[in-house]
Every structure is written in C-alpha cells, then in structure tokens.
Design an enzyme around this catalytic site. Structure first.
Site, PDB file in Angstrom:
ATOM      1  N   GLY A 111      20.005  18.726 -63.800  1.00 46.37           N
ATOM      2  CA  GLY A 111      19.120  19.810 -63.180  1.00 46.37           C
ATOM      3  C   GLY A 111      19.074  19.411 -61.646  1.00 46.37           C
ATOM      4  O   GLY A 111      18.928  20.463 -60.791  1.00 46.37           O
ATOM      5  N   ARG A 112      19.518  18.120 -61.438  1.00 41.32           N
ATOM      6  CA  ARG A 112      19.574  17.825 -60.101  1.00 41.32           C
ATOM      7  C   ARG A 112      20.578  16.804 -59.696  1.00 41.32           C
ATOM      8  O   ARG A 112      20.904  16.307 -58.402  1.00 41.32           O
ATOM      9  CB  ARG A 112      18.349  17.459 -59.366  1.00 41.32           C
ATOM     10  N   ARG A 191      24.811   7.547 -57.515  1.00 41.27           N
ATOM     11  CA  ARG A 191      24.883   6.846 -58.671  1.00 41.27           C
ATOM     12  C   ARG A 191      26.420   6.585 -59.147  1.00 41.27           C
ATOM     13  O   ARG A 191      26.944   7.591 -58.884  1.00 41.27           O
ATOM     14  CB  ARG A 191      24.038   7.446 -59.689  1.00 41.27           C
ATOM     15  N   ARG A 198      24.528  10.639 -72.354  1.00 42.96           N
ATOM     16  CA  ARG A 198      23.347  10.176 -72.799  1.00 42.96           C
ATOM     17  C   ARG A 198      23.273  10.805 -74.264  1.00 42.96           C
ATOM     18  O   ARG A 198      23.898  11.678 -74.800  1.00 42.96           O
ATOM     19  CB  ARG A 198      21.982  11.064 -72.055  1.00 42.96           C
ATOM     20  N   ASP A 271      17.191  11.937 -73.769  1.00 44.40           N
ATOM     21  CA  ASP A 271      18.019  12.460 -72.539  1.00 44.40           C
ATOM     22  C   ASP A 271      17.972  11.148 -71.751  1.00 44.40           C
ATOM     23  O   ASP A 271      18.684  11.289 -70.642  1.00 44.40           O
ATOM     24  CB  ASP A 271      17.604  13.494 -71.971  1.00 44.40           C
ATOM     25  N   ASP A 281      17.907   6.577 -65.239  1.00 49.80           N
ATOM     26  CA  ASP A 281      17.093   7.174 -64.851  1.00 49.80           C
ATOM     27  C   ASP A 281      15.803   6.503 -64.658  1.00 49.80           C
ATOM     28  O   ASP A 281      14.797   6.534 -65.542  1.00 49.80           O
ATOM     29  CB  ASP A 281      16.773   8.232 -66.066  1.00 49.80           C
TER      30      ASP A 281
HETATM   31  P1  AMP Z   1      13.906  13.198 -65.927  1.00 50.80           P
HETATM   32  O1  AMP Z   1      12.673  13.073 -66.611  1.00 50.80           O
HETATM   33  O2  AMP Z   1      13.576  12.837 -64.509  1.00 50.80           O
HETATM   34  O3  AMP Z   1      14.912  12.252 -66.649  1.00 50.80           O
HETATM   35  O4  AMP Z   1      14.268  14.711 -66.055  1.00 50.80           O
HETATM   36  C1  AMP Z   1      14.231  15.452 -67.043  1.00 50.80           C
HETATM   37  C2  AMP Z   1      14.857  16.819 -66.844  1.00 50.80           C
HETATM   38  O5  AMP Z   1      14.145  17.447 -65.693  1.00 50.80           O
HETATM   39  C3  AMP Z   1      16.514  16.612 -66.541  1.00 50.80           C
HETATM   40  O6  AMP Z   1      17.119  17.589 -67.027  1.00 50.80           O
HETATM   41  C4  AMP Z   1      16.490  16.626 -64.954  1.00 50.80           C
HETATM   42  O7  AMP Z   1      17.735  17.075 -64.563  1.00 50.80           O
HETATM   43  C5  AMP Z   1      15.467  17.784 -64.790  1.00 50.80           C
HETATM   44  N1  AMP Z   1      14.732  17.680 -63.460  1.00 50.80           N
HETATM   45  C6  AMP Z   1      13.917  16.729 -62.957  1.00 50.80           C
HETATM   46  N2  AMP Z   1      13.378  16.815 -62.041  1.00 50.80           N
HETATM   47  C7  AMP Z   1      14.054  18.077 -61.444  1.00 50.80           C
HETATM   48  C8  AMP Z   1      14.218  18.759 -60.162  1.00 50.80           C
HETATM   49  N3  AMP Z   1      13.379  18.265 -59.035  1.00 50.80           N
HETATM   50  N4  AMP Z   1      14.913  19.681 -60.083  1.00 50.80           N
HETATM   51  C9  AMP Z   1      15.582  20.218 -61.375  1.00 50.80           C
HETATM   52  N5  AMP Z   1      15.687  19.396 -62.143  1.00 50.80           N
HETATM   53  C10 AMP Z   1      14.856  18.440 -62.357  1.00 50.80           C
HETATM   54 MG    MG Z   2      16.619  12.182 -66.906  1.00 44.57          MG
END
Ligand code: AMP
Ligand code: MG
Length: 504
Positions: A111-112, A191, A198, A271, A281
């Site tokens: 997502g980012r 990174r 994953r 994930d 992560d």
């Molecule tokens: P995480 O818990 O950080 O591993 O993120 C879980 C999911 O949310 C993953 O698909 C990330 O890419 C997405 N995600 C977390 N923060 C953001 C953000 N600020 N913008 C877009 N996607 C995000």
């Molecule tokens: Mg993640």
C-alpha cells in the site's frame, strides 16, 4: 563548464537530473511472474517546496548492493525519495492478502512500498512510503519520519545481532506533511532484501482460487530461494511440502533468535511474515527492557495476541495459514501436517541452543534446560533488565566478579543459588572460550525504545547525528565502544510511558 551542462543558478535547481543512475545492473526478478502479481507504477513525488534530505544511511548496505563510493548524490537523494526515476527500473507494487490479528483481512498488498527492481547481485530494492498504490485502501501511501527511523535503525540493529532481516540502505526525509494522530512529516525508507515475498502472497492466490498463479509463485520461490526442495526425497519428492518444511524451519530459527535476544515484533500478521524467514515490517517492535514474558509492545494490541511470550505460537499459527494456502499444491493434508511438524522440534532446539550460547556453554548437557528455565524465572520475577543482565553475566564469567550482576536482584539468595549451578556447569567448560562465546552472544547495545525516541526527536528538529551515532553502535553491538556507556544503561523512567501503536 561543458556546453551540455548549465550552472545551478541558470537551471533554477541544484539538481538538473530528471533521472538518477545508481550505477547498478538491474535484472528481471519478481516482475517475471507477470501482471497477476503486481501493478506497475511510479512513486508519487513528495510535494514540498523544500528538497528532500538525508536522515540516515548505511554504508554497509551500500557496499552489499555494490553502490559506488560517492553514491549519495542529489539525484540519488531525489530518486530514493520517489521524486525522479531510477535508470533501468520498472517500479511496481505487489498484491498480497493476509490474516491480521487472527482474522482474515482479504486483499492488502504493497500500500505504500514500491519495488524498484532486483539487482544483478540478487537484492530487491524497495521504497517504503513512496506514495499511493492500487493496494493503499484508505491509506495515504506515506510513512512518517519517526517510524522510518525506527525501521532503518532496527533493520541494521538486527543484522548487527546476526538475526535475519530485511535491510535498510537509507532514510530520506521531507517537509511534506502527513496526517496521523498529529501532523507529521513524510520520509521514505529504501529497503533491501533478497525478496519481500510474504506468507500473505500465497494466501492471496489460494483464497482467490487461482491455483496456477499459486503454483507459479511457489515454483518461483523454490527455484530462486529453496532449490534443494526440488531434489528432495522427503515427502515422496513433493517439492511444495518440502518448501513448507523449509520455511517452517527458517521461521523456527528466526523466532528462537527473537526470543533469545528479547525482541518483540508487535504485529505478527501473516502479511508481515517473510517467506525467507527474515524479520520484516518494523512497526511497534520493542527490545525488552525489564524481562516480562507477557510484555505487549503494540499499544493497539489490546488482547495481547502478540505479547512477547506468544510469538513462537503465533509463528506456528501463521505457518498453519501458509500450509492451508499451499494445500492445493501439496495435495495431501497429512503431508502438510508432517511438513509443519518440524517447527515443533526446531524451535525448542534452536532456542535452547541460543540460550546455551548466552550462558557461554559450548556443548549441550541434559541439565541445561533447568539452568535456562531457572534464570528466566528469576529475571521475570523481578523484571530484571534483560540486556544488562546478560552482558553483566558475561563480564562475571570473564573476571569472576559476580557483584554487578548480583546487584540486579532483590532476591539475592535465589540468584546465588542459581549462580552456583551456573559455576558448577562452567567447571566443565574452558573459561576463556566460554567468556568469548558469552560476549559474542550477549549484546551491549540494543535499540531500546527510548534511544530510538531521542534520535527521532533530534531528527525532527533537523539534527540527524543521533541516528548516525546509534547506527554505528548497533552495527557492532557486541563490541564495547568505550565512551558509549550511556547508550547501554537502564532505560529512564519515561521510557515506560512511550506508546507505540500501528500508526506509522
Ligand atoms: P502494516 O501493518 O504496516 O504491515 O500494514 C498493513 C497493510 O496496510 C499493508 O498492506 C500496508 O501496505 C498498508 N498500509 C499501512 N500504512 C499505509 C499507508 N499509510 N498508506 C497505504 N497503505 C498503508
Ligand atoms: Mg506489513
């Protein structure tokens, strides 16, 4: 001046490049899987009137990538902030799904994070925080400075500790504003890892019934990262069962290292589990201060699902999800169960091995488990500082002076009884060798929350020296680093009030 270049004042910018060349050879990697697995897209430039800046960088990672000595040019700074392209790359964001906090979350994906590509040296380079992708859902595609510094430092700290992890080349910062609980500034982490695949990538195609894509992904992972699975005679030559077993074993070995060093990941969703057994992560992670087996480092984890002492079981639960995803390929439930079973033998053996090393023991003995359990019980009873205890115990073995380590306990009698059994066990072990082993198994420096916090606060004010200082210590955490004792001391009282949530 050559006729083809204009001085900065005539172009109006410091950087005239609209493309950066990292000097790396890029090869087709993940992209060969085809468009079912990703979306090609470019990073979104950070909109800010001021140019991006370097927050931290690792020369070690630069060398591993094969970057030239003078790699930190203005063009590279812009490129690694997502503002201009990197020559030779076709960036993409990958799709995956996953279980979050034990519940199926459906499609997630990068997502980012945007994958620039794979180098000829077999390393993928990814920009985290480089803008929205088709998988951003409600997110803004950005990462804030504080979480980016934490990820950068912890990646390199874990590597310094000898723990498998994704790496981080650098953090670039920007004055572009992002909204979290408060307004913060955006940063990008570059990174690096052999692969960012994953468990959730497999779950995605299994859940969607795309068995041919699932097989293509598994074949890709086996051929690239687990070639021995092809030639296996185990499981009747079933390469997918062999893959599950190999991933289970790597994950078990990783968890043994986390538990031995006192690392709490905080968001062990499927994930966030690497198919290569890497730590991946970095969010609300924490190195334990006082030893509390039930410690919860993630402020959002109200039920304690990811408490420190739950991690080994959660990893197994996550492997079970991976097994379910691989089942259509394995084709036999019993084989999948057999492949998973290795976790239950490898984890305890690996953990005991790591703890034995922390005790300076060079060979196993049947009394070791009692010695290990005994000391962990004592530490837990008084929440003794985990890192300081082990480091002081190492010095105690080297110089015979038990007072500094004894001072950590109120229950002196309890500690003395344990210490007696420790000395008895060491009567059979050559002392110098044992002391060396202990020193190299018990770090002086770990990335405690308060240390990260101090570096983050300084960086937010434009002083990045704290990031560089911590990096230098954490890269070689087993060395003494004279003059740096302040970074190896007890946490201040305010450390326990730091609240780290999933917000990043
Ligand atoms: P995480 O818990 O950080 O591993 O993120 C879980 C999911 O949310 C993953 O698909 C990330 O890419 C997405 N995600 C977390 N923060 C953001 C953000 N600020 N913008 C877009 N996607 C995000
Ligand atoms: Mg993640």
């Amino acid at each position: 001046m050559t006729p083809t270049s204009l001085p900065a004042d005539e172009t109006g910018t410091e950087t005239s490049a609209d493309i950066a060349d990292l000097g790396l050879a890029w090869v087709p990697g993940f992209s060969t899987l085809g468009p079912r697995f990703f979306t090609e897209l470019r990073p979104t430039p950070l909109s800010s009137p001021t140019p991006p800046y370097w927050v931290g960088h690792s020369e070690r990672v630069a060398r591993e990538l094969g970057l030239p000595a003078d790699w930190r040019t203005d063009a590279v700074l812009e490129a690694l902030s997502g503002n201009i392209p990197v020559a030779g790359t076709t960036p993409l964001a990958t799709v995956y799904s996953g279980h979050q906090f034990g519940v199926w979350a459906g499609q997630l994906g990068d997502g980012r994070a945007i994958l620039l590509g794979e180098t000829a040296g077999g390393l993928e380079v990814q920009l985290k925080g480089a803008g929205r992708t088709p998988y951003s859902r409600m997110g803004d595609g950005r990462a804030v400075l504080r979480s980016s510094i934490r990820e950068f430092l912890c990646s390199e700290a874990m590597h310094g500790l000898g723990i498998p992890t994704t790496r981080a080349l650098c953090v670039t910062g920007s004055d572009a504003r992002v909204r979290r609980e408060e307004i913060e500034t955006a940063a990008v982490v570059t990174r690096v890892a052999p692969s960012f695949i994953r468990f959730g990538h497999f779950e995605h195609f299994a859940a969607n019934g795309q068995e041919d894509a699932l097989r293509a992904l598994a074949d890709y992972v086996i051929d690239r990262y687990y070639p021995a699975c092809r030639a296996t005679e185990r499981f009747g030559g079933n390469a997918y069962a062999a893959l599950l077993e190999a991933v289970s074993e790597r994950t078990a070995a990783l968890l043994a290292q986390w538990q031995a060093v006192g690392f709490c990941h905080g968001v062990m969703n499927t994930d966030n589990m690497s198919i290569l057994g890497l730590t991946i992560d970095y969010g609300p992670f924490q190195f334990l201060d006082g030893f509390d087996p039930r410690h919860i480092c993630n402020h959002s984890d109200t039920s304690g699902r990811y408490a420190f002492n739950q991690q080994p079981n959660v990893a197994y639960w996550n492997l079970f999800c991976l097994a379910q995803a691989l089942l259509p390929l394995i084709g036999d439930e019993e084989l999948a169960v057999a492949a998973l079973a290795s976790y239950k033998t490898v984890f305890p053996a690996a953990f005991e091995g790591r703890m034995r090393a922390k005790l300076g023991l060079t060979s196993p003995d049947e009394g070791d488990r009692a010695l290990i359990e005994g000391v962990l019980k004592l530490l837990a009873a008084e929440k003794v500082d985990y890192t300081i205890f082990w480091r002081r115990l190492s010095h105690c073995l080297a110089d015979g002076n038990a007072e500094p380590v004894r001072d950590l306990f109120l229950d002196r009698a309890g500690f003395d009884a344990w210490l007696l059994s420790f000395w008895e066990r060491h009567a059979q072990v050559p002392r110098a060798e044992a002391a060396d082993k202990m020193r190299l198994s018990n770090p002086k420096f770990v990335l405690r929350n308060h240390l990260g916090q101090q570096a983050i606060e300084a960086a937010a004010g434009g002083d990045f020296s704290g990031v560089a200082t911590l990096l230098a210590l954490l890269e070689t955490p087993f060395e003494e680093h004279p003059g740096a004792d302040a970074y190896a001391g007890f946490p201040p009282d305010w450390a326990s009030t730091i609240e780290i949530s999933c917000s990043s």
